[in-house]
Design an enzyme around this catalytic site. Structure first.
Site, short mmCIF file in Angstrom:
data_model
loop_
_atom_site.label_atom_id
_atom_site.label_comp_id
_atom_site.label_asym_id
_atom_site.label_seq_id
_atom_site.Cartn_x
_atom_site.Cartn_y
_atom_site.Cartn_z
N CYS A 267 0.70 -0.92 -0.02
CA CYS A 267 0.47 0.44 -0.17
C CYS A 267 0.80 1.14 0.12
CB CYS A 267 -0.78 -0.08 1.13
SG CYS A 267 -0.11 1.17 2.95
N HIS A 269 0.45 4.24 1.51
CA HIS A 269 0.52 4.84 2.67
C HIS A 269 1.13 4.82 3.26
CE1 HIS A 269 -4.07 4.93 0.74
NE2 HIS A 269 -3.61 5.96 0.09
N HIS A 270 1.09 3.09 3.65
CA HIS A 270 2.15 3.24 4.79
C HIS A 270 3.43 2.28 4.31
CE1 HIS A 270 -1.62 2.95 6.11
NE2 HIS A 270 -1.62 3.63 7.50
N CYS A 338 -1.87 -2.77 7.02
CA CYS A 338 -1.77 -2.14 7.48
C CYS A 338 -2.65 -1.98 8.24
CB CYS A 338 -1.77 -1.08 6.01
SG CYS A 338 -2.90 -0.62 5.53
ZN ZN Z 1 -2.06 1.29 4.43
#
Ligand code: ZN
Length: 375
Positions: A267, A269-270, A338
């Site tokens: 991902c 985002h993380h 995540c």
């Molecule tokens: Zn994430």
């Protein structure tokens, strides 16, 4: 003919003076990904003015890569040509034409010989600083099999006889390559991606770890290699993957469904993994694709920093582009670490995304037939 050794040591010189910030690192990346080439060290990147070209020719970036390879010299050269082609190299009759990338074999073990229009060791080693300096950076103690001097001694000779050239080679750039010279050719000092490894080492320090403790000493190297693999989709083209596996199939009109294609992504985002299975279907319009290629297409887009929705759409769009079918349906399910490991800790949450194109979007019967396969 030269007998192919089990594994030869060679140095490859990369040079670029068109789009050089992109092309030079990308050429090294492609060397690293080649299954029969193991990059052991990469020199600092050097800037030099073009030799022999018009006065306004753009300056070059040059770097050398010390490699181990199971390929014989001519096959290796062929593979380098293929990388040049992929990086948009256009060959003209003008040897001084600016180029996106030039990949030459400077030496290959102790081979001395003439091939079809080129020779080993590369004659530029003895006459051109742009070749000798990067070479000396990765293989300072290599001994030229004809001249009998080390790479360092050759550089010293060249700089002594051409003092005016030195300023051109004096610029050592802070680029993806920091100097990681290998003094000799034993295997004790594995080098992969010096800059990334340094960053990972810093990251270990930042979280309060000791990068020197036994279990972590080689972690930056391992993480760099893993990251390179997990993000290899950025430098893989669809053409490369699909290759010639598209077949004419006049009259094929049944839905083709490839179920449960395993994928692993991260991902954006993380930078934590998400993974699961994809189901990909299409209604052909005269063209079909080899089944195993569908999994590889999923990999091209999964091996990047992603969000699951975009991954789903990119797979659907790629299938549409390649096959021009009547319709495409993609359903992807994913478990996101995540979400599972932090925050809400929803252990079993499975995210499902879908993308429909063509008749899968417009014809309810096609869509429901497809969805019946996705369980
Ligand atoms: Zn994430």
């Amino acid at each position: 003919m030269i007998a192919t050794p089990e594994r030869a040591t060679a140095v490859i010189l990369a040079g670029s003076n068109v789009d050089r910030e992109r092309c030079l690192p990308e050429s090294i990346r492609q060397l690293r990904r080649h299954p029969d080439i193991e990059v052991r060290a990469v020199s600092t990147c050097f800037e030099s003015s073009a030799v022999g070209g018009p006065p306004d020719a753009p300056d070059f970036y040059n770097a050398a890569a010390l490699v181990h390879t199971s390929l014989d010299p001519e096959t290796l050269r062929g593979e380098l040509r293929a990388i040049e082609d992929r990086l948009g190299r256009v060959r003209t009759d003008d040897p001084n034409e600016p180029r996106t990338i030039d990949l030459d074999i400077l030496f290959y073990d102790d081979v001395v010989g003439d091939f079809d229009g080129w020779s080993l060791p590369d004659p530029d080693i003895a006459t051109q600083l742009y070749a000798a300096v990067p070479l000396a950076d990765v293989a300072p103690r290599w001994v030229h099999p004809v001249i009998g001097k080390t790479a360092i001694e050759i550089v010293d000779d060249l700089t002594a006889s051409n003092p005016e050239v030195i300023p051109n080679m004096a610029i050592r750039l802070s680029t993806p390559y920091t100097t990681r010279a290998i003094d000799d050719f034993d295997d004790t000092d594995d080098v992969y991606a010096p800059r990334l490894e340094a960053l990972i080492r810093d990251q270990l320090l930042e979280i309060g770890e000791d990068p020197e403790r036994e279990g972590l000493v080689r972690t930056p190297l391992r993480v760099a290699k893993a990251m390179d693999f997990l993000t290899s989709g950025y430098s893989t083209s669809l053409d490369e993957v699909v290759n010639d596996a598209i077949f004419d199939a006049e009259g094929a009109s049944e839905m083709v469904v490839v179920r449960d294609v395993e994928y692993y992504s991260m991902c954006e985002h993380h930078m934590l993994p998400f993974f699961g299975k994809a189901t990909v279907a299409y209604l052909p319009k005269g063209k079909i694709i080899g089944l195993s290629k569908v999994a590889r297409i999923v990999d091209v887009f999964a091996r990047r920093l992603q969000v699951q929705e975009r991954l789903t759409n990119q797979v659907a769009d790629a299938m549409t582009e390649i096959l021009d079918p009547l319709g495409v349906g993609v359903v992807i399910e994913g478990k996101h670490l995540c979400m599972m490991m932090r925050g809400v800790q929803k252990q079993d949450s499975n995210m499902i995304t879908s993308a429909m194109r063509g008749t899968f979007r417009t014809d309810p019967r096609t869509r429901s037939e497809f969805l019946s396969f996705t369980g």
